[in-house]
Design a protein around this motif. Structure first.
Motif, PDB file in Angstrom:
ATOM      1  N   GLY A 165      18.473 -42.321  26.701  1.00  0.00           N
ATOM      2  CA  GLY A 165      17.424 -42.000  25.622  1.00  0.00           C
ATOM      3  C   GLY A 165      17.270 -43.247  24.648  1.00  0.00           C
ATOM      4  N   THR A 166      16.862 -44.277  25.491  1.00  0.00           N
ATOM      5  CA  THR A 166      16.651 -45.506  24.785  1.00  0.00           C
ATOM      6  C   THR A 166      15.334 -46.188  25.186  1.00  0.00           C
ATOM      7  OG1 THR A 166      19.133 -46.054  24.352  1.00  0.00           O
ATOM      8  CG2 THR A 166      17.433 -47.964  24.334  1.00  0.00           C
ATOM      9  N   LEU A 177      12.502 -39.464  26.098  1.00  0.00           N
ATOM     10  CA  LEU A 177      13.523 -40.008  25.654  1.00  0.00           C
ATOM     11  C   LEU A 177      14.631 -38.610  24.920  1.00  0.00           C
ATOM     12  CD1 LEU A 177      12.542 -42.823  23.302  1.00  0.00           C
ATOM     13  CD2 LEU A 177      13.631 -42.982  25.469  1.00  0.00           C
ATOM     14  N   ALA A 178      14.032 -37.708  24.439  1.00  0.00           N
ATOM     15  CA  ALA A 178      15.050 -36.627  23.980  1.00  0.00           C
ATOM     16  C   ALA A 178      15.643 -36.000  25.338  1.00  0.00           C
ATOM     17  CB  ALA A 178      14.218 -35.675  23.272  1.00  0.00           C
ATOM     18  N   HIS A 224      15.529 -42.059  17.889  1.00  0.00           N
ATOM     19  CA  HIS A 224      15.999 -42.798  19.092  1.00  0.00           C
ATOM     20  C   HIS A 224      16.020 -44.170  19.088  1.00  0.00           C
ATOM     21  CE1 HIS A 224      15.342 -38.759  21.124  1.00  0.00           C
ATOM     22  NE2 HIS A 224      13.931 -38.805  20.423  1.00  0.00           N
ATOM     23  N   ARG A 225      17.011 -44.581  19.837  1.00  0.00           N
ATOM     24  CA  ARG A 225      17.485 -46.106  20.027  1.00  0.00           C
ATOM     25  C   ARG A 225      16.294 -46.894  20.391  1.00  0.00           C
ATOM     26  NH1 ARG A 225      22.874 -48.836  22.289  1.00  0.00           N
ATOM     27  NH2 ARG A 225      22.469 -50.962  21.437  1.00  0.00           N
TER      28      ARG A 225
END
Length: 311
Positions: free
Chosen positions: A28-29, A100-101, A133-134
């Protein structure tokens, strides 16, 4: 290691796995990956590992990125590449955020250098951060820092190491001339970028800055790399000396604005007299001892004097 890897980068892919494989790469990055600005060898081991690891690669130009990956021996289906460029950055960001989610790792690369520095990527990063998100940056090549490091920028005072990134100046002549005049009062170094079809026009505009020193970097890191420093007034003549000098991609640095004081003026007067008899370093040392003017300022002045055309 990919069996299709060219021999020249096969060892690099294995080294990337050995050096970076044990590190943590959260899901998720969004990974911001710097790529070479010319020389393919200027890729980091961590970048090679991440480009193999991620679920998808968002990129400025899918065809360019596919060629880059193949050069390193990283074979990727076209479905793994997502087009994210200046014309669709907002909409494409939504697709990236959705993935990403779902826990995917996504890399973003521009055509060359560090994304988000005069290249697309800033809006994507902002949207991803806003969505919670990162974003994980992988540092690497940049024409900005490459030329700054090679320019030998020296000035007096607390701003000696500071520089301003101005990027591309306006393409219209009047607006560009106005931007250059504004830069004339900027005491810090200024980094500019320019395309080959506009470089001569920019040189003519910068010539208005007279004896302020400018470093030109052409085709940085590539086979025909050229780096030259001289007074701004001489730029049009420098480009006119060879048509090859107008080819390629350009980065330029305006050196810090010289500090002009009465003390420095006297130092420069003495320095000019000494330069007729002594090497630059010796003349600077003696002029500084006689007048108390700062050596760095006198050295810059000496370089300008040395570049002045003779009668």
């Amino acid at each position: 290691m990919n069996s299709l890897a060219p021999a020249s980068f096969g060892a690099a892919l294995q080294a990337a796995s050995d050096a970076a494989g044990a590190q943590h790469y959260p899901q998720g990055t969004l990974y911001i990956v710097a790529t070479p600005i010319g020389n393919l060898a200027d890729i980091t081991l961590r970048a090679l590992h991440v480009l193999q690891l991620v679920d998808a690669i968002a990129c400025e130009d899918t065809r360019h990125t596919q060629g880059l990956l193949r050069a390193y021996g990283i074979e990727s289906p076209s479905s793994r590449l997502l087009a994210v460029h200046q014309h669709n950055e907002a909409e494409a960001a939504e697709a990236v955020i959705h993935r990403l989610a779902n826990g995917e790792r996504i890399a973003y690369v521009s055509d060359a250098g560090t994304p988000g520095v005069s290249d697309p990527g800033a809006r994507l990063v902002a949207a991803v951060r806003e969505a919670g998100h990162r974003v994980l940056p992988l540092p690497g090549a940049s024409s900005v820092t490459t030329l700054v490091g090679a320019a030998g920028l020296v000035s007096e005072g607390e701003q000696s190491s500071a520089f301003v990134f101005a990027g591309f100046l306006p393409s219209k002549a009047g607006e560009r001339d106005a931007a250059v005049l504004a830069l004339a009062d900027e005491p810090r170094s200024v980094v500019l970028l320019e395309a080959p079809h506009r470089i001569e026009a920019l040189a003519r505009s910068l010539a208005a800055l007279g004896d302020r020193r400018v470093t030109v970097g052409r085709e940085l890191t590539k086979q025909f790399e050229e780096i030259a420093t001289g007074p701004a007034a001489s730029l049009p003549d420098w480009f006119a000396e060879s048509r090859d000098r107008t080819r390629g991609e350009f980065a330029m640095v305006l050196h810090p604005k010289p500090v002009v004081t009465g003390e420095n003026a006297e130092g420069e007067r003495v320095l000019r007299l000494l330069l007729g008899e002594l090497p630059l370093k010796s003349a600077v040392r003696i002029a500084a001892e006689i007048t108390g003017a700062p050596r760095n300022a006198l050295y810059d002045a000496g370089l300008r004097m040395r570049d002045e055309p003779s009668d």
